[in-house]
Design a protein around this motif. Structure first.
Motif, PDB file in Angstrom:
ATOM      1  N   PRO A 112     -13.344 -72.512 -63.953  1.00  0.00           N
ATOM      2  CA  PRO A 112     -12.470 -72.386 -62.778  1.00  0.00           C
ATOM      3  C   PRO A 112     -12.979 -71.389 -61.743  1.00  0.00           C
ATOM      4  O   PRO A 112     -12.683 -71.528 -60.562  1.00  0.00           O
ATOM      5  N   ARG A 115     -15.340 -73.500 -59.845  1.00  0.00           N
ATOM      6  CA  ARG A 115     -14.835 -74.870 -59.639  1.00  0.00           C
ATOM      7  C   ARG A 115     -15.938 -75.876 -60.003  1.00  0.00           C
ATOM      8  O   ARG A 115     -16.071 -76.910 -59.379  1.00  0.00           O
ATOM      9  N   ARG A 159     -20.156 -79.155 -58.389  1.00  0.00           N
ATOM     10  CA  ARG A 159     -19.003 -78.361 -57.957  1.00  0.00           C
ATOM     11  C   ARG A 159     -17.929 -79.318 -57.444  1.00  0.00           C
ATOM     12  O   ARG A 159     -18.193 -80.137 -56.561  1.00  0.00           O
ATOM     13  N   SER A 162     -12.639 -78.677 -53.074  1.00  0.00           N
ATOM     14  CA  SER A 162     -11.256 -78.205 -52.957  1.00  0.00           C
ATOM     15  C   SER A 162     -10.291 -79.335 -52.668  1.00  0.00           C
ATOM     16  O   SER A 162      -9.152 -79.323 -53.148  1.00  0.00           O
ATOM     17  N   LEU A 165      -9.387 -81.077 -55.885  1.00  0.00           N
ATOM     18  CA  LEU A 165      -8.509 -80.231 -56.687  1.00  0.00           C
ATOM     19  C   LEU A 165      -7.098 -80.192 -56.101  1.00  0.00           C
ATOM     20  O   LEU A 165      -6.116 -80.147 -56.841  1.00  0.00           O
TER      21      LEU A 165
END
Length: 190
Positions: A112, A115, A159, A162, A165
């Motif tokens: 985490p 990521r 990776r 964002s 996620l």
């Protein structure tokens, strides 16, 4: 056929072709399916292509290894991915000591903090360093193991962006990571 019907048929055919093309590329696009996110080898490969070449210094810069040309595959029926690299090993005062190719097999873990999907328990499965003696080859293997440990700890193979996620279903978080049926499968937990 009247002009209006030909136009409707042409529009329908164009829409159908676009839909088929979208289905054909679905395997190269990550997707959230209920309790998992799937990634393909080509997705990870594109990320790796932008992350290399990489140089790793050891022994205070006395020895370095440069990794180039990563090639990621997921062998059929395997639960680990395979990464092949070109490697060049240099030593201060000696220049290039050896150049060759090596391959590793590894599972993946999610971190985490980055990521990212990182190597987990990477294992060198082959190493070809032509022209080097056994002492250099053994030293090269030790150097590569040290480089792999550092890379696995600090650098992701991929990776997760964002936006992806942010699209996770409410209350879900990234859990375990497996390699199944030629895909990297990131399981979602509560």
């Amino acid at each position: 056929m009247p002009v209006r019907h030909r136009w409707s048929a042409a529009a329908f055919c164009a829409f159908a072709l676009l839909a088929l093309a979208a289905c054909g590329t679905l395997n190269t696009v990550s997707g959230i399916f209920g309790n998992q996110i799937n990634f393909t080898a080509p997705q990870l490969q594109r990320y790796l292509n932008n992350s290399f070449p990489r140089e790793f210094d050891k022994l205070g810069g006395l020895v370095s290894a440069t990794l180039t040309n990563p090639k990621l595959t997921i062998p059929p029926g395997d639960n680990r991915l395979r990464l092949d690299f070109d490697v060049g090993v240099r030593a201060v005062g000696a220049g290039e000591v050896s150049r060759g190719r090596f391959a590793l097999a590894s599972s993946l873990r999610y971190d985490p903090a980055t990521r990212g999907l990182h190597l987990q328990n990477p294992e060198i499965v082959s190493m070809e360093v032509p022209g080097s003696g056994s002492l250099i080859k053994g030293g090269t293997r030790e150097l590569l193991n040290a480089v792999l440990a550092e890379y696995a700890r600090e650098e992701p193979v991929y990776r997760i962006d964002s936006d992806l996620l942010a699209r996770l279903p409410s209350g879900k978080r990234i859990g375990s990571t497996d390699i199944e049926n030629g895909l990297v499968v990131v399981h979602l937990d509560r």
